[in-house]
Design a protein around this motif. Structure first.
Motif, mmCIF file in Angstrom:
data_model
loop_
_atom_site.group_PDB
_atom_site.id
_atom_site.type_symbol
_atom_site.label_atom_id
_atom_site.label_comp_id
_atom_site.label_asym_id
_atom_site.label_seq_id
_atom_site.Cartn_x
_atom_site.Cartn_y
_atom_site.Cartn_z
ATOM 1 N N ALA A 75 -0.269 -3.157 -2.670
ATOM 2 C CA ALA A 75 -1.322 -2.027 -2.278
ATOM 3 C C ALA A 75 -1.768 -1.186 -3.305
ATOM 4 C CB ALA A 75 -0.564 -1.056 -1.148
ATOM 5 N N THR A 76 -0.910 -1.083 -4.486
ATOM 6 C CA THR A 76 -1.301 -0.254 -5.608
ATOM 7 C C THR A 76 -2.068 -1.302 -6.554
ATOM 8 O OG1 THR A 76 0.888 0.803 -5.655
ATOM 9 C CG2 THR A 76 -0.319 0.746 -7.813
ATOM 10 N N ASP A 77 -1.867 -2.531 -6.438
ATOM 11 C CA ASP A 77 -2.913 -3.334 -7.367
ATOM 12 C C ASP A 77 -4.308 -3.476 -6.533
ATOM 13 O OD1 ASP A 77 -0.919 -3.767 -8.937
ATOM 14 O OD2 ASP A 77 -0.259 -5.740 -8.159
ATOM 15 N N ILE A 78 -4.369 -3.523 -5.332
ATOM 16 C CA ILE A 78 -5.542 -3.810 -4.526
ATOM 17 C C ILE A 78 -6.538 -2.373 -4.751
ATOM 18 C CG2 ILE A 78 -6.395 -3.548 -2.284
ATOM 19 C CD1 ILE A 78 -4.367 -5.386 -1.474
ATOM 20 N N ARG A 79 -5.820 -1.036 -4.593
ATOM 21 C CA ARG A 79 -6.516 -0.020 -4.951
ATOM 22 C C ARG A 79 -7.126 0.125 -6.396
ATOM 23 N NH1 ARG A 79 -1.625 2.292 -2.743
ATOM 24 N NH2 ARG A 79 -1.596 2.635 -0.708
ATOM 25 N N ALA A 80 -6.266 -0.545 -7.320
ATOM 26 C CA ALA A 80 -6.564 -0.552 -8.703
ATOM 27 C C ALA A 80 -7.657 -1.728 -8.985
ATOM 28 C CB ALA A 80 -5.368 -0.834 -9.566
ATOM 29 N N GLY A 81 -8.168 -2.257 -7.830
ATOM 30 C CA GLY A 81 -9.276 -3.272 -8.121
ATOM 31 C C GLY A 81 -8.959 -4.791 -8.184
ATOM 32 N N SER B 181 -7.923 -8.292 -6.542
ATOM 33 C CA SER B 181 -8.447 -8.896 -4.995
ATOM 34 C C SER B 181 -7.283 -9.098 -4.173
ATOM 35 C CB SER B 181 -8.784 -10.548 -5.250
ATOM 36 O OG SER B 181 -7.951 -11.206 -5.793
ATOM 37 N N ASP B 182 -7.886 -8.623 -2.953
ATOM 38 C CA ASP B 182 -6.856 -8.681 -1.944
ATOM 39 C C ASP B 182 -6.070 -9.943 -1.911
ATOM 40 O OD1 ASP B 182 -8.259 -6.545 -1.305
ATOM 41 O OD2 ASP B 182 -9.076 -7.534 0.550
ATOM 42 N N ARG B 183 -6.670 -11.163 -1.968
ATOM 43 C CA ARG B 183 -5.988 -12.591 -2.031
ATOM 44 C C ARG B 183 -4.812 -12.468 -2.812
ATOM 45 N NH1 ARG B 183 -9.598 -17.721 -1.327
ATOM 46 N NH2 ARG B 183 -9.993 -16.506 0.618
ATOM 47 N N MET B 184 -5.289 -12.224 -4.178
ATOM 48 C CA MET B 184 -4.156 -12.395 -5.300
ATOM 49 C C MET B 184 -3.071 -11.408 -4.943
ATOM 50 S SD MET B 184 -3.466 -13.804 -8.053
ATOM 51 C CE MET B 184 -5.016 -14.500 -8.721
ATOM 52 N N ALA B 185 -3.423 -10.279 -4.791
ATOM 53 C CA ALA B 185 -2.355 -9.193 -4.370
ATOM 54 C C ALA B 185 -1.293 -9.736 -3.270
ATOM 55 C CB ALA B 185 -2.761 -7.998 -4.074
ATOM 56 N N LEU B 186 -1.872 -10.500 -2.357
ATOM 57 C CA LEU B 186 -0.943 -10.479 -1.107
ATOM 58 C C LEU B 186 -0.293 -11.985 -1.731
ATOM 59 C CD1 LEU B 186 -3.670 -10.219 1.830
ATOM 60 C CD2 LEU B 186 -1.656 -8.755 1.317
ATOM 61 N N ILE C 59 2.076 -11.947 5.094
ATOM 62 C CA ILE C 59 1.924 -10.449 4.469
ATOM 63 C C ILE C 59 0.445 -10.603 4.330
ATOM 64 C CG2 ILE C 59 1.960 -9.207 2.452
ATOM 65 C CD1 ILE C 59 4.611 -10.789 1.776
ATOM 66 N N GLU C 60 -0.067 -9.696 5.447
ATOM 67 C CA GLU C 60 -1.546 -9.811 5.609
ATOM 68 C C GLU C 60 -2.225 -8.366 5.483
ATOM 69 O OE1 GLU C 60 -3.215 -12.149 8.605
ATOM 70 O OE2 GLU C 60 -1.451 -13.609 8.340
ATOM 71 N N LEU C 61 -3.381 -8.234 5.077
ATOM 72 C CA LEU C 61 -4.156 -6.726 4.958
ATOM 73 C C LEU C 61 -5.113 -6.840 6.113
ATOM 74 C CD1 LEU C 61 -4.575 -4.500 3.390
ATOM 75 C CD2 LEU C 61 -6.127 -5.431 2.022
ATOM 76 N N ARG C 62 -5.025 -5.705 6.966
ATOM 77 C CA ARG C 62 -5.739 -5.773 8.438
ATOM 78 C C ARG C 62 -6.480 -4.468 8.320
ATOM 79 N NH1 ARG C 62 -5.370 -10.244 11.724
ATOM 80 N NH2 ARG C 62 -4.614 -12.130 10.624
ATOM 81 N N ASP C 63 -7.370 -4.440 9.213
ATOM 82 C CA ASP C 63 -8.051 -3.097 9.763
ATOM 83 C C ASP C 63 -7.006 -2.461 10.274
ATOM 84 O OD1 ASP C 63 -10.964 -1.962 10.547
ATOM 85 O OD2 ASP C 63 -9.309 -1.502 11.989
ATOM 86 N N ALA C 64 -6.767 -1.039 10.137
ATOM 87 C CA ALA C 64 -5.506 -0.382 10.760
ATOM 88 C C ALA C 64 -5.425 -0.226 12.133
ATOM 89 C CB ALA C 64 -5.300 1.009 10.239
ATOM 90 N N GLY C 65 -6.942 0.059 12.623
ATOM 91 C CA GLY C 65 -6.974 0.101 14.190
ATOM 92 C C GLY C 65 -6.884 -1.008 15.136
ATOM 93 N N THR C 66 -7.927 -2.031 14.562
ATOM 94 C CA THR C 66 -7.995 -3.207 15.323
ATOM 95 C C THR C 66 -7.091 -4.461 15.226
ATOM 96 O OG1 THR C 66 -9.780 -4.207 13.877
ATOM 97 C CG2 THR C 66 -10.452 -2.769 15.473
#
Length: 279
Positions: free
Chosen positions: A211-217, A219-224, A242-249
């Motif tokens: 999460a820290t790496d994604i915020r720093a720029g 790529s989502d795929r590489m960080a995951l 281990i996935e990044l998703r929309d928090a609501g949907t």
């Protein structure tokens, strides 16, 4: 010790007297084997409501694996003692036949938010959750329901359920409570071996770093991918996701302008661990 009530009739007699007196009633649904994560929900309810009910019911409809259901710890007396210290007003601990009497055939199914991730890995699980939560809200007639954010997808399912069915209950999502090393508190943690418990924190470390790496720029795929590699390198049995998703949907999201959530499910020592954090 806090009074233990086992029938809907006895519970409703109490609740209706409370409501008639103008008391705000909160409910904390649990399956027992309580830890400080559960107790934090009860304390939050205690701070916000005049009356608090904690339900303890190991719901057979949300277990995909019969062996998992059999192994789930049942510690009612110890749980009631812990809740006495909060204190809560009533522990509602119905037998299975009180919740699902002979001839029970209704199933509550929430679409959309229940389908990915846990829904994909555990077919039917969220139908069981939605059905029992709907019943517990009806049984307790509570004004507020308290749920932990550790089960993030479950929280979204319950919120969708309440919106869609216009249920007269406010859902309160409470922060995940963690051990000193970051491991999210769970009733399943006691099944880890000492060696597994010593490295279980790697899951939280890995998703926090991602999460820290994604915020720093990054790529989502590489960080995951790096998070999954870190977990595997620590000797975990398997990474389910281990996935990044929309928090609501809970749909895939590459839009950092919207709230997003990193969610994970892994296996260690034959124990399934889940966690999630905001990104």
């Amino acid at each position: 010790m806090t009074e233990i009530v086992q029938t809907v009739a006895d519970l409703r007699q109490k609740v209706r007297a409370w409501r008639a007196a103008g008391d705000l009633v909160g409910v904390v649904p649990t399956m027992g084997a309580l830890h400080d994560g559960h107790l934090s929900l009860a304390r939050r309810a205690r701070a916000e409501c005049e009356r608090v009910i904690t339900t303890i019911f190991v719901n057979p409809k949300q277990f995909n694996n019969p062996d998992d259901l059999k192994k789930y710890p049942r510690t009612l007396e110890a749980d009631a003692a812990l809740l006495s210290a909060v204190p809560v007003d009533v522990v509602f601990a119905p037998p299975v036949e009180e919740v699902y009497p002979e001839g029970f055939t209704t199933n509550v199914s929430v679409g959309g938010v229940s389908e990915p991730l846990e829904g994909r890995m555990r077919p039917g699980h969220f139908d069981g959750v939605a059905t029992v939560v709907t019943k517990l809200f009806g049984m307790t007639e509570a004004h507020r329901g308290y749920f932990g954010q550790k089960d993030w997808q479950q929280l979204q399912v319950v919120q969708q359920l309440v919106r869609d069915l216009n249920l007269p209950v406010v859902i309160v999502g409470c922060e995940t409570v963690r051990e000193a090393d970051g491991l999210a508190m769970s009733s399943r943690n006691v099944r880890l071996t000492p060696e597994g418990r010593a490295r279980a924190h790697v899951l939280y470390d890995a998703i926090t770093t991602a999460a820290t790496d994604i915020r720093a720029g990054q790529s989502d795929r590489m960080a995951l991918r790096e998070a999954a590699e870190a977990v595997r390198a620590a000797g975990f049995d398997r990474v389910e996701y281990i996935e990044l998703r929309d928090a609501g949907t809970l749909m895939p999201s590459d839009d950092p302008r919207r709230p997003r959530r990193m969610l994970a499910a892994v296996w260690l020592d034959g124990v399934r661990l889940i966690d999630n954090i905001p990104v």
